[in-house]
Design a protein around this motif. Structure first.
Motif, short mmCIF file in Angstrom:
data_model
loop_
_atom_site.label_atom_id
_atom_site.label_comp_id
_atom_site.label_asym_id
_atom_site.label_seq_id
_atom_site.Cartn_x
_atom_site.Cartn_y
_atom_site.Cartn_z
N ALA A 76 0.84 -1.21 0.00
CA ALA A 76 0.00 0.00 0.00
C ALA A 76 0.87 1.25 0.00
CB ALA A 76 -0.93 0.00 1.21
N ASN A 100 3.86 11.48 -8.42
CA ASN A 100 3.21 10.52 -7.51
C ASN A 100 1.73 10.90 -7.41
OD1 ASN A 100 3.33 12.86 -5.80
ND2 ASN A 100 5.39 12.22 -5.21
N ALA A 101 1.00 10.19 -6.58
CA ALA A 101 -0.43 10.53 -6.44
C ALA A 101 -0.60 11.87 -5.74
CB ALA A 101 -1.15 9.43 -5.65
N THR A 102 0.30 12.18 -4.82
CA THR A 102 0.20 13.44 -4.08
C THR A 102 0.25 14.63 -5.02
OG1 THR A 102 1.22 12.39 -2.18
CG2 THR A 102 1.28 14.80 -2.24
N LEU A 161 -3.02 14.81 -6.91
CA LEU A 161 -4.12 15.29 -6.06
C LEU A 161 -3.98 16.79 -5.80
CD1 LEU A 161 -4.21 12.24 -3.65
CD2 LEU A 161 -6.11 12.99 -5.09
N HIS A 189 -6.61 10.31 2.81
CA HIS A 189 -5.17 10.45 3.04
C HIS A 189 -4.86 11.94 3.17
CE1 HIS A 189 -0.87 10.16 1.85
NE2 HIS A 189 -0.96 8.88 2.22
N SER A 232 -2.85 13.51 1.57
CA SER A 232 -2.61 14.09 0.23
C SER A 232 -3.88 14.71 -0.33
CB SER A 232 -2.10 13.01 -0.73
OG SER A 232 -0.88 12.52 -0.27
N THR A 288 -11.59 8.96 -1.72
CA THR A 288 -10.68 7.86 -2.03
C THR A 288 -11.50 6.67 -2.51
OG1 THR A 288 -8.85 6.56 -1.17
CG2 THR A 288 -10.67 6.89 0.34
N ALA A 340 -10.47 3.53 -2.11
CA ALA A 340 -10.37 2.57 -0.99
C ALA A 340 -9.44 3.16 0.05
CB ALA A 340 -9.83 1.24 -1.48
N ASN A 367 -6.63 3.61 2.75
CA ASN A 367 -5.29 3.02 2.89
C ASN A 367 -5.07 2.44 4.29
OD1 ASN A 367 -5.15 5.74 3.91
ND2 ASN A 367 -2.93 5.57 3.94
N ASP A 408 -9.42 9.42 -5.69
CA ASP A 408 -8.04 9.06 -5.35
C ASP A 408 -7.97 7.53 -5.43
OD1 ASP A 408 -5.71 8.34 -4.14
OD2 ASP A 408 -6.09 9.37 -2.24
N ALA A 458 -5.39 5.62 -5.26
CA ALA A 458 -4.06 5.16 -4.84
C ALA A 458 -4.06 3.70 -4.38
CB ALA A 458 -3.54 6.06 -3.71
N GLN A 459 -5.17 3.25 -3.80
CA GLN A 459 -5.17 1.88 -3.27
C GLN A 459 -5.95 0.90 -4.14
OE1 GLN A 459 -3.21 0.89 -1.02
NE2 GLN A 459 -2.52 2.90 -0.34
N PRO A 462 -1.17 6.74 -8.26
CA PRO A 462 0.29 6.61 -8.17
C PRO A 462 0.75 5.58 -9.19
CG PRO A 462 -0.78 5.46 -6.34
CD PRO A 462 -1.88 5.99 -7.23
N HIS A 479 3.49 3.89 -8.76
CA HIS A 479 4.43 2.99 -8.07
C HIS A 479 3.77 2.01 -7.11
CE1 HIS A 479 4.18 5.30 -4.23
NE2 HIS A 479 3.75 6.23 -5.07
N LYS A 480 2.43 2.02 -7.06
CA LYS A 480 1.76 1.04 -6.18
C LYS A 480 1.16 -0.04 -7.07
CE LYS A 480 0.61 4.76 -2.95
NZ LYS A 480 0.93 4.80 -1.53
C1 LIG Z 1 -5.15 6.72 -0.35
C2 LIG Z 1 -3.84 7.37 -0.71
N1 LIG Z 1 -3.84 8.54 -1.35
C3 LIG Z 1 -2.70 9.15 -1.70
C4 LIG Z 1 -1.48 8.60 -1.43
C5 LIG Z 1 -0.24 9.32 -1.85
O1 LIG Z 1 0.43 8.56 -2.83
P1 LIG Z 1 1.92 8.94 -3.28
O2 LIG Z 1 2.82 8.33 -2.27
O3 LIG Z 1 2.06 8.33 -4.63
O4 LIG Z 1 2.02 10.40 -3.31
C6 LIG Z 1 -1.42 7.37 -0.77
C7 LIG Z 1 -0.12 6.77 -0.41
O5 LIG Z 1 0.02 5.95 0.41
C8 LIG Z 1 -2.63 6.74 -0.40
O6 LIG Z 1 -2.63 5.56 0.22
#
Ligand SMILES: Cc1ncc(COP(=O)(O)O)c(C=O)c1O
Length: 383
Positions: free
Chosen positions: A10, A74-76, A79, A100, A102, A147, A149, A151, A176, A178-179, A199, A201-202
């Protein structure tokens, strides 16, 4: 990292498919020119690598135009671009208590310029009632940010129902993913998603330093950065077209080449097969954990209701201490603490203790789950 049981997918997935490593090396050795700048063969080839990645991601999220995808770090970053680029003074945004940081931090930061927010409270198990989202929408609501799901608990949010609400109320919908991206369908058109952050990378199995922002046509998002795009060099103003508007500076060609192969791997394997494998590992894990009296499992436990993310505690033990023992003694990589989601921990009642989070990926096995269960039983018996 021999013999490590890696259960921190995750945070970032590990390992990656072999094709991802090979693509990064190949791109660095043979295609390492700057895409979209010069006109020589190498630059054109690098541009092709990036376009192919856009096409692969478009297939995954089922959109027609690959140019609606902008690459981010990245996702951040995706977002932040979506939230800060869309919301202006006087706007209102609806989000949830399972987000999150982010999502939450950019929203909070915008209070300085007069953006207001409603944070919809989720249940103790992390569930979101879509009716509460609808109720929170006001006349000046410009964005619903949710989101896909959690995290922390993996709880899958009702994005299809929220998409219907967003469409009905004419509010922009940001998801989002990300998960979920890579294991769960994120069909942007079907779910009325106008902004999507992923993201690389996940679950998409690419390297760190990669992310994606999808912006639907007609949605006005101001860019966070200006600078070299390789296009319209005569112009002192940032291009207004996708994806150049959001892609200033030399891109992470190597990372994007790896990400492209990660997405190809997912498309070949089939998202449903990946999800099935990850969910069966999480289900196996939960069923065995439920037999251990001292273990408290958070969130919904039913298969299909949560992504392959499982948060637990052992009695009142410090989550960081348990995670440390798992790593040090058993070579099991987990993550402890608040996982950048403080309101989610307040929601499920673990703000003080945090949780130990186990997150499964495509390369984990049932044999590993058995070993982790044995380790948890051993730790529990020694407390
Ligand atoms: C739900 C969620 N949103 C956003 C992020 C941010 O992702 P990133 O690390 O790619 O910026 C994460 C990272 O763990 C996440 O779990």
């Amino acid at each position: 990292m021999d013999d490590i049981i890696y259960l921190d997918n995750a945070a970032t997935s590990f390992p990656k498919p072999e094709e991802v490593y090979l693509a990064i090396e190949k791109t660095m050795r043979t295609q390492g020119s700057n895409p979209g700048r010069s006109g020589h063969k190498g630059a054109i080839e690098a541009g092709r690598v990036i376009f192919e990645a856009r096409e692969n991601i478009s297939k995954l999220i089922e959109i027609e135009d690959p140019l609606r995808i902008a690459f981010t770090m990245n996702a951040t970053e995706a977002l932040n671009t979506a939230i800060k680029g869309l919301l202006k003074k006087g706007d209102h945004v609806v989000t949830t208590s399972m987000e999150h940081n982010s999502v939450l931090r950019p929203i909070k930061a915008l209070e300085n310029i007069g953006v207001s927010s409603t944070i919809v409270q989720c249940s103790e198990r992390g569930e979101l009632d879509p009716k509460k989202i609808e109720k929170a929408v006001r006349k000046n609501t410009k964005l619903i940010a949710v989101t896909h799901a959690s995290n922390i608990t993996g709880t899958i949010m009702p994005i299809n129902e929220i998409g219907v609400i967003a469409k009905k109320t004419g509010v922009c919908f940001l998801v989002d993913a990300a998960q979920t991206a890579g294991s769960y369908d994120v069909k942007v058109n079907e779910n009325n998603i106008e902004l999507l952050a992923i993201p690389g990378h996940k679950g998409l199995l690419g390297p760190q330093g990669t992310g994606v922002l999808y912006i639907a046509e007609g949605v006005e998002v101001t860019q966070l950065k200006e600078g070299g795009t390789g296009s319209r060099s005569e112009d002192l103003l940032q291009p207004t077209f996708m994806p150049d508007k959001y892609e200033s500076g030399t891109p992470n060609t190597l990372g994007i080449a790896g990400l492209s192969k990660g997405v190809e791997y997912i498309l070949n394997k089939g998202i449903e097969n990946i999800r099935d494998h990850e969910e069966s590992l999480a289900e196996h894990f939960i069923l065995e954990l439920e037999k251990i009296e001292e273990v408290k499992i958070y969130g919904l436990r039913k298969r299909g209701k949560h992504a392959a993310v499982v948060s637990i505690n052992i009695g009142d033990e410090d989550s960081a201490e348990i995670s440390y023992i798992l790593d040090k003694v058993y070579n099991i990589a987990t993550r402890a603490g608040l996982h950048c989601a403080p309101l989610a921990h307040k929601t499920i009642g673990t703000f003080e203790q945090g949780t130990v989070r186990f997150s499964f990926g495509i390369f984990n096995t049932h044999e590993e789950v058995e070993r982790v269960i044995r380790a948890i039983k051993e730790i529990t018996s020694q407390l």
